[in-house]
Motif scaffolding. Sequence first.
Motif: not given
Length: 128
Positions: A34-35, A42-44, A89-94, A110-113
């Motif tokens: 997903r990331e 984001a690169a496109l 999009l970049l923010g969603a990379l978490e 880290a996401r789980a935390h």
Amino acid sequence: MRSIKPPAGLKAPGRALWRSIMGDLDDGWELDHRELVLLRQAALIGDQLADLDAVLQRDGLTVAGSRGQTIVHPALSESRQLRLAQLRLLGALELVDPQSAKRSATPAQARAHRAAETRWALAGARRA
């Protein structure tokens, strides 16, 4: 081992963004599927923004409208929208911040935390 090589089809700005993000990952950390999709999008957008910036450099920020009036160049609005989309999009990379990285061994941890902290905060708010 993660692949730092950008996907085919990206131009120089998109490849630079891809390499920058992938190069900043700590050893042993990988982006999930997903990331990777989010990063590719984001690169496109980075490539599209470079193209729009070239148009704005060539034409200027304003152009003549249908009746000869001066209007804002349509590429400026599109550029602004693409920049917002790219930020989302970049923010969603978490990608984790250094503080989270110290507490967690992987991005998934880290996401789980962060999710657990959010649940605890919501539960505390309900009780209050």
